[in-house]
Design a protein around this motif. Structure first.
Motif, PDB file in Angstrom:
ATOM      1  N   LEU A 133      -2.853   2.739   0.569  1.00 56.92           N
ATOM      2  CA  LEU A 133      -1.457   2.287   0.578  1.00 56.92           C
ATOM      3  C   LEU A 133      -1.366   0.826   0.144  1.00 56.92           C
ATOM      4  O   LEU A 133      -0.474   0.441  -0.623  1.00 56.92           O
ATOM      5  N   LEU A 134      -2.284   0.018   0.608  1.00 55.03           N
ATOM      6  CA  LEU A 134      -2.297  -1.398   0.222  1.00 55.03           C
ATOM      7  C   LEU A 134      -2.583  -1.554  -1.263  1.00 55.03           C
ATOM      8  O   LEU A 134      -1.958  -2.371  -1.958  1.00 55.03           O
ATOM      9  N   GLN A 135      -3.523  -0.771  -1.770  1.00 49.93           N
ATOM     10  CA  GLN A 135      -3.871  -0.889  -3.185  1.00 49.93           C
ATOM     11  C   GLN A 135      -2.739  -0.397  -4.083  1.00 49.93           C
ATOM     12  O   GLN A 135      -2.481  -0.979  -5.142  1.00 49.93           O
ATOM     13  N   ILE A 136      -2.046   0.658  -3.667  1.00 55.83           N
ATOM     14  CA  ILE A 136      -0.901   1.132  -4.445  1.00 55.83           C
ATOM     15  C   ILE A 136       0.196   0.069  -4.469  1.00 55.83           C
ATOM     16  O   ILE A 136       0.869  -0.131  -5.481  1.00 55.83           O
ATOM     17  N   SER A 137       0.361  -0.644  -3.372  1.00 57.52           N
ATOM     18  CA  SER A 137       1.402  -1.665  -3.297  1.00 57.52           C
ATOM     19  C   SER A 137       1.104  -2.867  -4.194  1.00 57.52           C
ATOM     20  O   SER A 137       2.010  -3.646  -4.499  1.00 57.52           O
ATOM     21  N   ARG A 138      -0.149  -3.023  -4.579  1.00 53.99           N
ATOM     22  CA  ARG A 138      -0.599  -4.181  -5.387  1.00 53.99           C
ATOM     23  C   ARG A 138      -0.386  -5.503  -4.650  1.00 53.99           C
ATOM     24  O   ARG A 138      -0.257  -6.559  -5.269  1.00 53.99           O
ATOM     25  N   TRP A 139      -0.380  -5.436  -3.317  1.00 56.85           N
ATOM     26  CA  TRP A 139      -0.282  -6.665  -2.541  1.00 56.85           C
ATOM     27  C   TRP A 139      -1.447  -7.592  -2.853  1.00 56.85           C
ATOM     28  O   TRP A 139      -2.571  -7.147  -3.061  1.00 56.85           O
ATOM     29  N   GLN A 140      -1.159  -8.882  -2.897  1.00 60.80           N
ATOM     30  CA  GLN A 140      -2.178  -9.907  -3.112  1.00 60.80           C
ATOM     31  C   GLN A 140      -2.162 -10.890  -1.942  1.00 60.80           C
ATOM     32  O   GLN A 140      -1.101 -11.154  -1.355  1.00 60.80           O
ATOM     33  N   PRO A 141      -3.322 -11.468  -1.572  1.00 62.80           N
ATOM     34  CA  PRO A 141      -3.405 -12.317  -0.375  1.00 62.80           C
ATOM     35  C   PRO A 141      -2.509 -13.545  -0.399  1.00 62.80           C
ATOM     36  O   PRO A 141      -2.201 -14.094   0.669  1.00 62.80           O
ATOM     37  N   GLU A 142      -2.087 -13.991  -1.590  1.00 63.86           N
ATOM     38  CA  GLU A 142      -1.212 -15.166  -1.612  1.00 63.86           C
ATOM     39  C   GLU A 142       0.191 -14.849  -1.100  1.00 63.86           C
ATOM     40  O   GLU A 142       1.003 -15.760  -0.897  1.00 63.86           O
ATOM     41  N   ARG A 143       0.496 -13.561  -0.896  1.00 66.16           N
ATOM     42  CA  ARG A 143       1.788 -13.172  -0.343  1.00 66.16           C
ATOM     43  C   ARG A 143       1.641 -12.825   1.139  1.00 66.16           C
ATOM     44  O   ARG A 143       0.634 -12.259   1.555  1.00 66.16           O
ATOM     45  N   PRO A 144       2.670 -13.125   1.950  1.00 67.46           N
ATOM     46  CA  PRO A 144       2.640 -12.671   3.344  1.00 67.46           C
ATOM     47  C   PRO A 144       2.672 -11.148   3.406  1.00 67.46           C
ATOM     48  O   PRO A 144       3.273 -10.486   2.547  1.00 67.46           O
ATOM     49  N   LEU A 145       2.023 -10.601   4.433  1.00 70.01           N
ATOM     50  CA  LEU A 145       2.044  -9.153   4.655  1.00 70.01           C
ATOM     51  C   LEU A 145       2.363  -8.893   6.121  1.00 70.01           C
ATOM     52  O   LEU A 145       1.847  -9.577   7.005  1.00 70.01           O
TER      53      LEU A 145
END
Length: 388
Positions: free
Chosen positions: A183-195
């Motif tokens: 789910l995280l990889q599909i979201s393309r979240w990157q550590p510079e963004r808050p999660l």
């Protein structure tokens, strides 16, 4: 001389492209992608590397062989022709698992028995004995019959790859670690963004995010069936683990937090996060989803909201989704990703999802609803073709 082998990374339905992308990032480019599995050429060291590093795969199997099998004789002879003694020592334990679909050989117990007898006969030829104690090492053989073709594999993993080793206790109906990573990889979240996860339960999504951010190999805290195998000696595992430890980037600042309305869930999440090594880096609080106030702009919420089949109460599930929608009103720059079987989430969010992707939580069919915020990473994704 280098031993050439074929490995299979098994995948939950719908995650083949995610696991293929992980493999490519690890340097494996010659991939054959099929439903539920990805096959690729490898060497024994790659058994160690893929078990340690793959975040969303189920298991790593050695492909021993594949052949037509419409009769038990064909199954026996095809199995016996394979090089089992190259992998299994004379005192190794070799149970046989099986499955059959759309094949004439439909009795799984009978197929397992035939395969076991064939492997024993092959082992007799190599070791010159009539009896095998099966008390040293575990070499699980699997026979899979599909459309009258038999595929024989050895399981290098043991307990599935979702067993990371950091979760001693879980909340009811927890999300698997491998699915959380996907789910995280599909979201393309990157550590510079808050999660943020407003329904964090036992903390799985938060922990998997932290492991991604710090480039922690998910298998570092556990052992595998193939440790100690003759073709996968300890020195290969030592090399692969040293590579993984050297790759950790624990100087990356984490902006990861979560909450849950259940104090018991937060207690469990706190213990799991501490065991995973992120006790000082992930913030938790007891709070209903409607009142969350995550810090920062252009952040990402990734969550698995509770639903009736998990809670046993549809009204509680509807209330949770209503609160989730209310939280979006106060976070106009954030993007929201929710994994749920409840289509009403679009109603409570007040708009249709920009994308949705069918996935399964165990046997429950779900959708991964993706609501993109303005600017940055997600600015142009709505007009792009769906990510595979």
């Amino acid at each position: 001389m280098t031993t050439k082998i074929e490995l299979i990374a098994t995948t939950p339905m719908g995650l083949e492209a995610i696991v293929a992308r992980e493999l490519k990032e690890l340097g494996y480019t010659d991939l054959t992608v099929e439903n539920g599995r990805i096959t690729f050429p490898a060497e024994p060291i790659d058994i160690c590397r893929t078990n340690l590093w793959l975040r969303s795969a189920g298991r790593i199997l050695v492909k021993m062989g594949e052949f037509q099998a419409t009769t038990f004789e064909e199954l026996f002879e095809g199995t016996k022709a394979l090089n089992w003694p190259d992998w299994i020592p004379g005192d190794g334990e070799f149970p046989v698992d099986g499955r059959s679909h759309k094949s004439q050989l439909s009795s799984v117990p009978a197929c397992q028995s035939v395969v076991k007898k064939a492997v024993v006969e092959k082992m007799k030829e190599r070791y010159g004995t009539e009896w095998f104690p099966e008390n040293e090492g575990r070499y699980v053989i699997e026979v899979t019959l599909l459309n009258d073709r038999a595929q024989l594999t050895l399981d290098t993993t043991g307990a599935g790859l979702h067993k990371r080793g950091y979760r001693n206790v879980a909340t009811e109906a927890p999300l698997r670690e491998t699915m959380a990573a996907a789910l995280l990889q599909i979201s393309r979240w990157q550590p510079e963004r808050p999660l943020y996860d407003p329904f964090c339960g036992s903390g799985t999504i938060l922990i998997e995010a932290a492991m991604l951010a710090w480039n922690v190999a998910p298998g570092l805290r556990r052992s595998f069936n193939s440790e100690g195998w003759p073709l996968v000696p300890d020195k290969l595992w030592e090399t692969a683990r040293e590579e993984a430890f050297d790759a950790v980037k624990d100087d990356v600042a984490l902006q990861i937090a979560g909450s849950d309305i259940d104090p018991g869930a937060i207690e469990i999440a706190t213990a799991n996060i501490k065991k995973a090594g992120f006790g000082k880096d992930i913030k938790l609080s007891v709070m209903p989803a409607a009142k969350i106030k995550p810090e920062g702009e252009y952040g990402v919420i990734v969550t698995n909201p509770p639903y009736g089949e998990r809670l046993g109460d549809d009204r509680e599930a509807e209330a949770a989704l209503r609160q989730f929608g209310m939280s979006a009103l106060h976070l106009p720059t954030w993007s929201f990703f929710a994994f749920t079987p409840v289509a009403a989430i679009e109603h409570y969010m007040g708009r249709p999802a920009d994308k949705k992707r069918k996935l399964f939580n165990g046997r429950i069919e779900c959708n991964y609803y993706q609501f993109f915020g303005p600017g940055g990473l997600y600015a142009n994704r709505k007009s792009q073709s769906p990510e595979k």
